[in-house]
Design a protein around this motif. Structure first.
Motif, short mmCIF file in Angstrom:
data_model
loop_
_atom_site.label_atom_id
_atom_site.label_comp_id
_atom_site.label_asym_id
_atom_site.label_seq_id
_atom_site.Cartn_x
_atom_site.Cartn_y
_atom_site.Cartn_z
N GLU A 170 -0.87 7.61 -5.91
CA GLU A 170 -2.15 7.30 -5.28
C GLU A 170 -3.23 7.18 -6.35
O GLU A 170 -3.34 8.04 -7.23
CB GLU A 170 -2.51 8.39 -4.28
CG GLU A 170 -3.65 8.01 -3.34
CD GLU A 170 -3.84 9.03 -2.22
OE1 GLU A 170 -4.84 8.90 -1.48
OE2 GLU A 170 -2.99 9.94 -2.08
N SER B 295 0.84 -1.21 0.00
CA SER B 295 0.00 0.00 0.00
C SER B 295 0.87 1.25 0.00
O SER B 295 1.88 1.32 0.70
CB SER B 295 -0.92 0.01 1.22
OG SER B 295 -1.79 -1.11 1.19
N ASN B 296 0.45 2.25 -0.80
CA ASN B 296 1.20 3.49 -0.87
C ASN B 296 0.75 4.47 0.21
O ASN B 296 -0.42 4.50 0.59
CB ASN B 296 1.00 4.14 -2.25
CG ASN B 296 1.60 3.32 -3.37
OD1 ASN B 296 2.67 2.74 -3.21
ND2 ASN B 296 0.92 3.26 -4.50
N LYS B 297 1.71 5.28 0.69
CA LYS B 297 1.38 6.30 1.67
C LYS B 297 0.71 7.49 0.99
O LYS B 297 0.97 7.77 -0.18
CB LYS B 297 2.65 6.76 2.40
CG LYS B 297 3.33 5.67 3.21
CD LYS B 297 4.58 6.20 3.88
CE LYS B 297 5.27 5.11 4.69
NZ LYS B 297 6.52 5.61 5.35
N LYS B 298 -0.16 8.18 1.73
CA LYS B 298 -0.81 9.37 1.18
C LYS B 298 0.22 10.46 0.95
O LYS B 298 1.19 10.59 1.68
CB LYS B 298 -1.91 9.85 2.13
CG LYS B 298 -3.16 8.98 2.13
CD LYS B 298 -4.27 9.61 2.94
CE LYS B 298 -5.57 8.83 2.81
NZ LYS B 298 -6.11 8.88 1.45
N SER B 299 -0.02 11.28 -0.09
CA SER B 299 0.89 12.37 -0.40
C SER B 299 0.07 13.60 -0.78
O SER B 299 -1.16 13.56 -0.82
CB SER B 299 1.81 11.98 -1.57
OG SER B 299 1.07 11.90 -2.77
#
Length: 308
Positions: free
Chosen positions: A213, A177-181
């Protein structure tokens, strides 16, 4: 291509062979007459039909011919020799044309085992990005043309599309899962009535792979739903992908809807598909970006997206 073809009856016109091989129908007729290359069934004086064995042979012939082999020499080979020559050439140069031709046969014969064997062989040498870009995208472009010309039945397209879908889903599941940016969120959608989503699904995989995202909406999304999402998210890059041509009226209506969606925002919309070439030339809206091919968005060798 030396796989035994399953006993599934189907027939092809000479126009089908032209589309599948890129060899002009006129040339195929000359080869038939001069070299007895194929043995079509004649329904009457002017109409010929071809079976799956004919399709397999002409695909192999086209592979050799396009790589410099003289048709006079190819015609002297047996069917098995032609298949072996095509296989040797493909293995030596790792030509994706061989894999594409194999997948076309796989599609018409509903051969799941062959599909998975081809994928396994390619996976040993290539990344999934490379497999999709070099093999599946050209195949999907073929499918779009074949769909428009009634050269394939829906069952053929659904069969091979679902196998590719499984491979994309498998590779998406492997991505953490990608972190929010603070970057714009990529919202991927197909407009209402557009159902060919494999290219868009692969872009979903690729964007996640490179840390972007993504909100994936999928196929046949009404514009009122997009306007609702527009009210919920501040910064969006809309991305959509077309395989099948539309009428001018349908295209004009779509561009008008996109323009309204972008009004009073700093958002952008990337529209992918070679059906938009005339619109790209005349485009004056800096918020709308046209790309002819999915490959223009995807870097096969480096983890970056060229337009975002």
């Amino acid at each position: 291509m030396d796989k035994l073809i399953n006993k599934i009856k189907d027939s092809f016109t000479i126009q089908d062979l032209e589309i599948l091989t890129g060899i002009k129908a006129h040339t195929i007729r000359i080869w038939e007459k001069r070299y007895e290359l194929l043995n079509p069934t004649r329904l009457n004086r002017n109409v010929r039909t071809y079976n799956l064995s004919d399709l397999q042979k002409i695909l192999n012939v086209s592979l050799l011919y396009k790589r410099g082999h003289k048709i006079s020499k190819i015609s002297k080979l047996s069917d098995n020799q032609i298949a072996e020559e095509a296989k040797v050439f493909a293995l030596r140069d790792f030509s994706n044309t061989y894999e594409i031709n194999s997948l076309i046969i796989c599609m018409y014969t509903f051969d799941q085992k062959l599909f998975h064997e081809i994928y396994k062989q390619q996976s040993e040498k290539l990344t999934f990005r490379q497999i999709f870009t070099n093999t599946y995208i050209p195949l999907l472009n073929h499918l779009g043309l074949l769909w428009q010309t009634d050269s394939i039945k829906p069952v053929h397209e659904h069969f091979v599309s679902n196998l590719i879908y499984q491979k994309i889903a498998l590779n998406i599941a492997k991505i953490p899962s990608n972190k929010k940016s603070n970057n714009p969120i990529n919202v991927l959608f197909l407009p209402y009535g557009e159902i060919h989503e494999l290219g868009l699904l692969f872009l979903n995989y690729y964007l996640k792979l490179v840390g972007q995202e993504v909100i994936y909406l999928g196929k046949s999304i009404p514009f009122d739903n997009l306007f609702y999402l527009n009210s919920q998210i501040k910064s969006i890059t809309w991305i959509t992908y077309f395989m099948i041509d539309k009428t001018k009226e349908e295209k004009d209506e779509f561009i008008l809807s996109v323009s309204k969606l972008l009004e009073h925002t700093k958002n952008k919309c990337i529209i992918v598909g070679n059906i938009w070439e005339e619109y790209r030339k005349k485009n004056t809206n800096e918020q709308i970006i046209f790309k002819s091919k999915l490959e223009e968005l995807v870097s096969v060798n480096e983890a970056k997206l060229s337009v975002i």
